[in-house]
Motif scaffolding. Structure first.
Motif, PDB file in Angstrom:
ATOM      1  N   SER A   1     -29.104 -29.364  11.397  1.00 56.61           N
ATOM      2  CA  SER A   1     -28.470 -30.600  11.831  1.00 56.61           C
ATOM      3  C   SER A   1     -29.400 -31.803  11.710  1.00 56.61           C
ATOM      4  O   SER A   1     -28.942 -32.936  11.576  1.00 56.61           O
ATOM      5  N   ILE A   2     -30.712 -31.565  11.740  1.00 55.79           N
ATOM      6  CA  ILE A   2     -31.650 -32.679  11.615  1.00 55.79           C
ATOM      7  C   ILE A   2     -31.554 -33.331  10.236  1.00 55.79           C
ATOM      8  O   ILE A   2     -31.786 -34.537  10.086  1.00 55.79           O
ATOM      9  N   VAL A   3     -31.174 -32.533   9.231  1.00 56.33           N
ATOM     10  CA  VAL A   3     -30.986 -33.091   7.886  1.00 56.33           C
ATOM     11  C   VAL A   3     -29.807 -34.064   7.892  1.00 56.33           C
ATOM     12  O   VAL A   3     -29.866 -35.133   7.267  1.00 56.33           O
TER      13      VAL A   3
ATOM     14  N   TYR B   1     -29.150 -41.585   9.244  1.00 64.24           N
ATOM     15  CA  TYR B   1     -30.148 -42.622   9.521  1.00 64.24           C
ATOM     16  C   TYR B   1     -30.403 -43.474   8.284  1.00 64.24           C
ATOM     17  O   TYR B   1     -30.461 -44.706   8.359  1.00 64.24           O
ATOM     18  N   THR B   2     -30.540 -42.823   7.127  1.00 68.02           N
ATOM     19  CA  THR B   2     -30.799 -43.552   5.883  1.00 68.02           C
ATOM     20  C   THR B   2     -29.602 -44.397   5.466  1.00 68.02           C
ATOM     21  O   THR B   2     -29.752 -45.552   5.044  1.00 68.02           O
ATOM     22  N   VAL B   3     -28.408 -43.820   5.616  1.00 64.29           N
ATOM     23  CA  VAL B   3     -27.202 -44.494   5.123  1.00 64.29           C
ATOM     24  C   VAL B   3     -26.720 -45.586   6.073  1.00 64.29           C
ATOM     25  O   VAL B   3     -26.275 -46.654   5.633  1.00 64.29           O
TER      26      VAL B   3
ATOM     27  N   ALA C   1     -30.777 -33.129  17.573  1.00 63.47           N
ATOM     28  CA  ALA C   1     -31.541 -33.696  16.460  1.00 63.47           C
ATOM     29  C   ALA C   1     -30.826 -34.849  15.755  1.00 63.47           C
ATOM     30  O   ALA C   1     -31.438 -35.911  15.548  1.00 63.47           O
ATOM     31  N   PRO C   2     -29.526 -34.716  15.376  1.00 62.65           N
ATOM     32  CA  PRO C   2     -28.901 -35.847  14.667  1.00 62.65           C
ATOM     33  C   PRO C   2     -28.760 -37.087  15.536  1.00 62.65           C
ATOM     34  O   PRO C   2     -28.811 -38.209  15.029  1.00 62.65           O
ATOM     35  N   LEU C   3     -28.607 -36.910  16.855  1.00 64.86           N
ATOM     36  CA  LEU C   3     -28.456 -38.064  17.742  1.00 64.86           C
ATOM     37  C   LEU C   3     -29.779 -38.786  17.960  1.00 64.86           C
ATOM     38  O   LEU C   3     -29.796 -39.988  18.222  1.00 64.86           O
ATOM     39  N   LEU C   4     -30.891 -38.070  17.861  1.00 62.96           N
ATOM     40  CA  LEU C   4     -32.197 -38.723  17.985  1.00 62.96           C
ATOM     41  C   LEU C   4     -32.419 -39.729  16.861  1.00 62.96           C
ATOM     42  O   LEU C   4     -33.097 -40.745  17.041  1.00 62.96           O
ATOM     43  N   PHE C   5     -31.829 -39.474  15.689  1.00 60.06           N
ATOM     44  CA  PHE C   5     -32.007 -40.350  14.536  1.00 60.06           C
ATOM     45  C   PHE C   5     -30.898 -41.396  14.403  1.00 60.06           C
ATOM     46  O   PHE C   5     -30.984 -42.261  13.535  1.00 60.06           O
TER      47      PHE C   5
ATOM     48  N   ALA D   1     -26.411 -43.449  25.181  1.00 60.44           N
ATOM     49  CA  ALA D   1     -26.967 -42.237  25.787  1.00 60.44           C
ATOM     50  C   ALA D   1     -26.115 -41.030  25.438  1.00 60.44           C
ATOM     51  O   ALA D   1     -24.908 -41.139  25.223  1.00 60.44           O
ATOM     52  N   SER D   2     -26.749 -39.869  25.375  1.00 61.52           N
ATOM     53  CA  SER D   2     -26.042 -38.610  25.171  1.00 61.52           C
ATOM     54  C   SER D   2     -26.739 -37.533  25.972  1.00 61.52           C
ATOM     55  O   SER D   2     -27.966 -37.571  26.159  1.00 61.52           O
ATOM     56  N   LEU D   3     -25.985 -36.575  26.432  1.00 66.17           N
ATOM     57  CA  LEU D   3     -26.535 -35.549  27.313  1.00 66.17           C
ATOM     58  C   LEU D   3     -27.610 -34.692  26.638  1.00 66.17           C
ATOM     59  O   LEU D   3     -28.660 -34.444  27.251  1.00 66.17           O
ATOM     60  N   PRO D   4     -27.433 -34.237  25.395  1.00 65.21           N
ATOM     61  CA  PRO D   4     -28.503 -33.437  24.773  1.00 65.21           C
ATOM     62  C   PRO D   4     -29.820 -34.197  24.636  1.00 65.21           C
ATOM     63  O   PRO D   4     -30.894 -33.622  24.854  1.00 65.21           O
ATOM     64  N   VAL D   5     -29.762 -35.481  24.276  1.00 62.04           N
ATOM     65  CA  VAL D   5     -30.993 -36.264  24.109  1.00 62.04           C
ATOM     66  C   VAL D   5     -31.675 -36.480  25.458  1.00 62.04           C
ATOM     67  O   VAL D   5     -32.903 -36.392  25.571  1.00 62.04           O
TER      68      VAL D   5
END
Length: 279
Positions: free
Chosen positions: A116-118, A124-126, A209-213, A230-234
């Motif tokens: 998911s980090i990918v 993030y890039t787009v 991971a995707p929400l961190l970016f 904000a999000s609960l996992p982060v």
């Protein structure tokens, strides 16, 4: 005759090893769940659902990350589900043997297994880099990309299980193919389609991971999709790594909330599948 006792001993040996391996895996699962229940329930209170994330040393709750997670998850599912269902419908109904279906299925399988980090780095890039700031919308898009392959696979598999005789009966009545799909195939596979959406929600509800970016975080209440959210996992990730005991306690409570949410969705999916089989 000595061949059968040797087979019996070999069977007993491998059965014992299988049971031991299963027991070893279940032992750690039970220990993890017991630790989560013990530490998570200790901090569970009404304030967790009614107060904002606190600064260190202050009392507070998880209202803003819970609301942010719900908002981004709902938007991600709303975006990803129609795309996934349309792609799965094409693959199952229109292009079962086409080369395009083979390509889409191959790409979908890659997306299912991709970290998911990918996906987070891609969004993030787009989006984030082009917009110049993090946003809840970017977080929702990253979750939508994770929803799509789950819904595509489930939709294709469920529609492939619908007997062709049902489609032929609809065609014999003069129904166009689009109506046959909507009123016959979808209805016959409705339990599986709903299950796929529930599994997709369970898949993305705990993603960090995707929400961190993309959405990063926000200590305050915010429903602005064009700003960090904000999000609960982060929040769990950040609070668990902090040196503050009160933040760590909230992290355990948040982990308990996510775990029970995913468990509830999984049980609902199984009940829907079981109900569909008994019809």
């Amino acid at each position: 005759m000595s061949y059968y006792p040797a087979r019996r001993r070999s069977n007993n040996l491998w059965m014992s090893l299988s049971v031991a391996a299963a027991g070893f895996g279940l032992l750690w699962l039970v220990l993890i769940l017991a630790t989560l229940l013990f530490k998570g329930f200790a901090g569970l209170s009404l304030a967790v659902f009614t107060e904002m994330t606190p600064p260190p040393g202050s009392a507070g709750g998880l209202l803003n990350p819970i609301a942010g997670s719900i908002i981004m998850t709902v938007i991600g599912v709303v975006i990803g589900t129609p795309i996934g269902m349309l792609a799965g419908t094409y693959m199952a109904e229109y292009g079962r043997t086409s080369k395009l279906t083979l390509v889409v299925r191959f790409i979908n399988d890659i997306l299912l297994s991709a970290p998911s980090i990918v996906i987070g780095l891609f969004v993030y890039t787009v989006m984030v880099a082009q917009m110049g700031h993090f946003s809840g919308l970017a977080g929702a898009v990253s979750l939508a990309i994770l929803v799509i392959p789950v819904v595509v696979r489930t939709t294709e598999d469920m529609l492939n299980l619908v007997p062709n005789t049902l489609r032929e009966a609809g065609a014999a009545l003069g129904m166009p193919r689009s109506l046959v799909i909507r009123h016959i195939a979808y209805k016959a596979a409705s339990a599986g389609l709903v299950t796929g959406v529930l599994l997709a929600i369970a898949r993305v509800s705990g993603e960090t991971a995707p929400l961190l970016f993309t959405s990063l975080n926000n200590q305050f209440w915010s429903t602005n999709l064009n700003a960090p959210m904000a999000s609960l996992p982060v929040v769990i990730f950040q609070f668990a790594l902090s040196p503050y005991k009160d933040w760590q306690a909230l992290a355990w409570t948040g982990a308990l909330i996510i775990t029970f949410s995913v468990l509830t969705l999984s049980i609902m999916a199984r009940l829907i599948v079981a109900k569909g089989k008994t019809r």
